[in-house]
Design an enzyme around this catalytic site. Structure first.
Site, PDB file in Angstrom:
ATOM      1  N   ARG A 164       9.952   1.545   0.825  1.00 29.64           N
ATOM      2  CA  ARG A 164       9.394   2.977   1.036  1.00 29.64           C
ATOM      3  C   ARG A 164      10.774   4.011   1.249  1.00 29.64           C
ATOM      4  O   ARG A 164      10.254   4.919   1.658  1.00 29.64           O
ATOM      5  CB  ARG A 164       8.536   3.166   2.164  1.00 29.64           C
ATOM      6  CG  ARG A 164       7.302   2.092   2.131  1.00 29.64           C
ATOM      7  CD  ARG A 164       6.407   2.636   1.408  1.00 29.64           C
ATOM      8  NE  ARG A 164       5.123   1.948   1.551  1.00 29.64           N
ATOM      9  CZ  ARG A 164       4.658   0.811   0.912  1.00 29.64           C
ATOM     10  NH1 ARG A 164       5.610   0.241   0.247  1.00 29.64           N
ATOM     11  NH2 ARG A 164       3.420   0.265   1.183  1.00 29.64           N
ATOM     12  N   SER A 238      -1.054   4.180   5.040  1.00 29.22           N
ATOM     13  CA  SER A 238      -0.223   3.617   6.361  1.00 29.22           C
ATOM     14  C   SER A 238       0.690   4.887   7.071  1.00 29.22           C
ATOM     15  O   SER A 238       1.340   5.599   6.338  1.00 29.22           O
ATOM     16  CB  SER A 238       0.966   2.700   5.829  1.00 29.22           C
ATOM     17  OG  SER A 238       0.235   1.781   5.375  1.00 29.22           O
ATOM     18  N   GLU A 334       5.848   6.913   7.861  1.00 30.63           N
ATOM     19  CA  GLU A 334       6.003   6.800   6.499  1.00 30.63           C
ATOM     20  C   GLU A 334       5.468   8.143   6.023  1.00 30.63           C
ATOM     21  O   GLU A 334       6.140   8.588   4.852  1.00 30.63           O
ATOM     22  CB  GLU A 334       4.944   5.714   5.855  1.00 30.63           C
ATOM     23  CG  GLU A 334       5.155   5.653   4.448  1.00 30.63           C
ATOM     24  CD  GLU A 334       4.106   4.822   3.676  1.00 30.63           C
ATOM     25  OE1 GLU A 334       3.919   3.420   3.916  1.00 30.63           O
ATOM     26  OE2 GLU A 334       3.181   5.296   2.791  1.00 30.63           O
TER      27      GLU A 334
END
Ligand code: FAD
Ligand code: EPU
Length: 338
Positions: A164, A238, A334
């Site tokens: 990520r 998420s 995130e």
């Protein structure tokens, strides 16, 4: 260049949160992007690049210029014996690229089916799902320098992909606008079905002969069973990253919480599913007014309709504090806060 003023951003992010952009423009070509970036009237104005808005949380009105990427087009840029190089404009909807690659009989993107958002944002956080990240199929990208308007090509190495992560979230944050991405897709199948529920789902669907299309359909089925559809329930996937902790810390936790899941990633580091930590801390299905924690996936924070950015942010901080208190693990977001 059609600059609009005082535009509601509610339809432009998947959290469906109300916030106003002072200025808003859609760009559908390299020339129009360059023109907007070079416009003297906006030289000192803060700018926000937006794709599908599926990984941002608006915490207030945006007192600057939102530039929404609408550069489309998918083409084959090169080919060799083993690979086809597919180039897509930043504004192409990610899943449309996946579907087109399947139609062309190419392999590589099937596990990344149904991820919301645009092609241009995909390298930002090296999107990933079901055992594949775009770094596995990425060839290069083209980006415009926000200061000079010059086009620069970034190789795989220059993007510094991680879990990520990419260089565009760190050293080069807010410096480039990605305008196109080229993927190296395989002419021969390279299937990745080791992750999670894929095999089980393929079996349940009666798939006897593996194909990219069958994997894509299985991934879509799994995703639909867990993740809320933003058209029905505001969310950004998420909310937190899965934390990676030193193996020693994981072992100490395991002696206190024998069921804690963990996966070896880099040597000496264990990745722990944040969804498990959040669920075990009692948050799954929690609702507070118009915001909450999804009942089927505790890693997803949701907006039931009238939720605000500060409410989602406050909830995320409570979740973080309780996970920190119970497990000594600091979750990091995130989602990009604006
Ligand atoms: P945006 O939200 O518009 O932007 C994200 C960030 O990138 C912002 O900082 C923005 O300024 C910047 N940006 C956008 N476009 C450009 C550009 N062209 N140039 C420079 N900067 C740019 N992610 C995963 O990795 N895996 C998943 O499985 C996954 N599942 C999801 C499921 C759901 C239901 C939702 C809502 C989200 C999910 N996500 C997942 C997160 C999201 O889909 C990805 O992060 C996606 O790449 C975001 O694309 P976007 O176009 O919506 O980006
Ligand atoms: N889990 C729970 N409770 C929950 C949710 C998860 O206990 O409510 C545990 C279970 O042990 C489960 C494990 O977490 O086996 C993993 O769950 P899941 O397979 O749903 O994946 P995830 O780790 O929660 C990650 C990505 C997703 C991606 C999926 C599939 C991150 C932050 N998230 O989620 O990406 O789609 O794997 O690969 O890495 C996103 O980035 O927005 C996103 C949705």
């Amino acid at each position: 260049m059609h600059i609009q003023e005082y535009i509601s951003l509610k339809p432009y992010t998947t959290f469906g949160i109300e916030a106003t952009a002072r200025y808003f423009v859609e760009v559908d070509s390299l020339e129009s992007l360059r023109q907007v970036l070079a416009e003297p009237a906006f030289a000192a104005t803060e700018k926000l690049i937006l794709g599908g808005g599926s990984n941002v949380l608006l915490t207030k009105d945006f007192d600057g210029l939102v530039i929404r990427m609408a550069i489309t087009g998918i083409s084959v840029s090169a080919e060799d014996e083993l690979y086809t190089y597919v180039r897509a404009g930043a504004g192409v909807v990610w899943h449309e690229l996946v579907l087109e690659s399947l139609e062309k009989g190419l392999s590589g993107l099937e596990n990344l089916s149904l991820i919301p958002g645009s092609v241009g944002a995909s390298p930002m956080q090296n999107i990933g799902a079901y055992g594949v990240e775009i770094k596995d199929v990425f060839h290069s990208l083209e980006a415009i320098d926000r200061q000079t308007g010059e086009l620069r090509i970034f190789s795989h190495q220059e993007c510094q992909f991680g879990y990520r992560e990419s260089v565009f979230k760190h050293e080069l944050k807010n410096q480039f606008v990605i305008v196109a991405v080229t993927f190296k897709l395989s002419k021969t199948p390279h299937y990745q079905i080791s992750y999670g529920d894929i095999q089980k789902t393929l079996e349940a669907r009666g798939v006897t002969e593996l194909s990219s299309k069958a994997i894509s359909e299985a991934v879509i089925e799994i995703r639909r069973s867990k993740l809320p559809d933003p058209a029905e329930l505001g969310n950004a996937g998420s909310f937190f990253k899965n934390p990676e902790i030193p193996a020693g810390q994981y072992e100490a936790l395991k002696s206190r919480f024998p069921n804690i899941p963990g996966y070896l990633t880099t040597p000496g580091q264990i990745k722990v599913p944040a969804g498990w930590l959040i669920e075990q801390a009692g948050w799954k299905g929690y609702r507070e007014g118009s915001v909450g924690v999804h009942a089927k996936q505790a890693l997803v924070l949701v907006n039931y309709g009238q939720g605000t950015g500060p409410e989602i942010k406050a909830l995320s901080e409570k979740v973080q504090a309780s996970v920190l208190e119970k497990y000594g693990i600091q979750l990091s977001a995130e989602v990009n806060f604006i």
